[in-house]
Design a protein around this motif. Structure first.
Motif, PDB file in Angstrom:
ATOM      1  N   THR A 152      36.907  36.522  34.261  1.00  0.00           N
ATOM      2  CA  THR A 152      35.794  35.682  33.819  1.00  0.00           C
ATOM      3  C   THR A 152      35.898  34.313  34.473  1.00  0.00           C
ATOM      4  N   PRO A 153      34.774  33.610  34.639  1.00  0.00           N
ATOM      5  CA  PRO A 153      34.838  32.281  35.261  1.00  0.00           C
ATOM      6  C   PRO A 153      35.633  31.287  34.422  1.00  0.00           C
ATOM      7  N   GLU A 154      35.588  31.430  33.100  1.00  0.00           N
ATOM      8  CA  GLU A 154      36.276  30.462  32.226  1.00  0.00           C
ATOM      9  C   GLU A 154      37.789  30.516  32.413  1.00  0.00           C
ATOM     10  N   THR A 155      38.341  31.728  32.527  1.00  0.00           N
ATOM     11  CA  THR A 155      39.793  31.858  32.625  1.00  0.00           C
ATOM     12  C   THR A 155      40.306  31.799  34.061  1.00  0.00           C
ATOM     13  N   ASN A 156      39.397  31.721  35.018  1.00  0.00           N
ATOM     14  CA  ASN A 156      39.801  31.692  36.425  1.00  0.00           C
ATOM     15  C   ASN A 156      39.408  30.407  37.139  1.00  0.00           C
ATOM     16  N   ALA A 157      39.051  29.380  36.368  1.00  0.00           N
ATOM     17  CA  ALA A 157      38.605  28.116  36.976  1.00  0.00           C
ATOM     18  C   ALA A 157      39.662  27.535  37.919  1.00  0.00           C
ATOM     19  N   ARG A 158      40.926  27.624  37.520  1.00  0.00           N
ATOM     20  CA  ARG A 158      42.017  27.089  38.339  1.00  0.00           C
ATOM     21  C   ARG A 158      42.089  27.799  39.687  1.00  0.00           C
TER      22      ARG A 158
END
Length: 331
Positions: free
Chosen positions: A42-48
């Motif tokens: 998901t984009p939220e958990t992969n922002a880094r």
């Protein structure tokens, strides 16, 4: 009268220019190369990791929104969505597809097009999984970066054993849907000679399986836990870390991102650096490099991280010999 005519001409000219501005902007955007970003999480958990990918791209001169467009496709841990999302990126006219999150993502991108270059980032062996012919000469339209974290299970179990010499039962979380599940199992079993204890394999295919896996771990009285490299654990690392803390289970993880977020220990290469390297290779291909001519990069440096705060919370005294070997100790 002449001044009115002049003013009307000026306004007409201004209006024409103003109308041309959005057209010019659209034309400029249309002229930009398009990069497809295909991911399992998901984009939220992969922002880094997305930030690291963008950093790698920028190191080759490409900045999102300025001279490159990035089209993101997130599977939200539903592997069945990957083939259609990969095909959608092909229809979008992408110049390169960055495929992250493991073998299934890469296979979906590869199946969608035999022509569009694919740059992958994975912990799996791409030769073993049949993605490339060899690391030095991948051939075809694929190349990328490999952390080789799957091969380190025995080493991680050995570190757990050093930390907990009295431990007798070790649990291993793995995703049976991952094509490398068999090799991950073999690598973990190879560690039995090192730990001299029993290994229990617990399957986690989705985020919903984590609670059940921890319940089973507690029921089986496991003394420690090892998590294998998998996108499910990466995208749900907060949930994973929370459950490990709640059940007071000493756990070792495959990369520093887990230890930095509160995990007890990690051993492996950096996921963040892998994504940066994927960005660099993507930029090089945009500049004209051919995937078949770019060797698959393999991680050569592995970091051992200990979170001393977590060790204290678990009432674990870390042996001085283990602390001395750590590349970083989080206090």
């Amino acid at each position: 009268m002449a001044s009115h005519i002049g003013r009307r001409k000026f306004l007409a000219t201004l209006g024409g220019a103003a109308a041309a501005w959005p057209l010019a902007a659209r034309a400029q955007q249309a002229a930009m190369p398009v990069v497809g970003y295909l991911a399992t999480g998901t984009p939220e958990t992969n922002a880094r990791f997305v930030a690291a990918f963008r950093k790698g791209l920028s190191e080759t001169g490409y900045v999102e929104g300025r001279n490159v467009v990035i089209e993101y496709r997130w599977a939200h841990d539903d592997y069945d969505r990957l083939p259609e999302m990969a095909s959608d990126l092909v229809r979008r006219g992408t110049s390169v597809i960055a495929a992250t999150g493991g073998t299934l993502t890469i296979r979906a991108a590869k199946a969608a097009s035999a022509k569009i270059p694919v740059v992958f980032g994975t912990g799996d062996d791409p030769v073993q999984t049949g993605l490339v012919a060899s690391l030095n000469k991948p051939g075809g339209n694929l190349t990328g970066v490999v952390t080789m974290n799957v091969e380190l299970a025995a080493k991680r179990l050995g570190l757990l054993r050093e930390l907990l010499p009295a431990a007798a039962r070790f649990a291993v979380f793995l995703n049976p849907s991952n094509p490398t599940a068999a090799s991950a199992t073999r690598e973990a079993l190879a560690g039995t000679a090192v730990i001299g204890g029993q290994i229990e394999f617990l399957t986690v295919s989705t985020a919903g399986d984590l609670n059940a896996a921890f319940a089973s771990l507690v029921q089986k009285r496991a003394d420690a836990l090892l998590t294998t490299p998998d996108s499910v654990f990466v995208s749900r690392r907060v949930q994973l870390l929370t459950l490990a803390a709640r059940h007071a289970v000493p756990t070792i993880y495959p990369s520093r991102e887990f230890a930095e977020a509160g995990g007890l220990m990690s051993y492996g290469s950096s996921f963040t650096d892998m994504f940066r390297q994927v960005g660099i290779y993507t930029g090089r291909i945009l500049k004209g490099a051919v995937p078949a001519d770019l060797p698959v990069m393999r991680a050569t440096a592995f970091e051992f991280i200990i979170n001393l705060q977590t060790a204290k919370a678990l009432d674990i005294d870390v042996p001085p010999t283990l602390l001395a070997r750590a590349d970083e100790v989080i206090e």
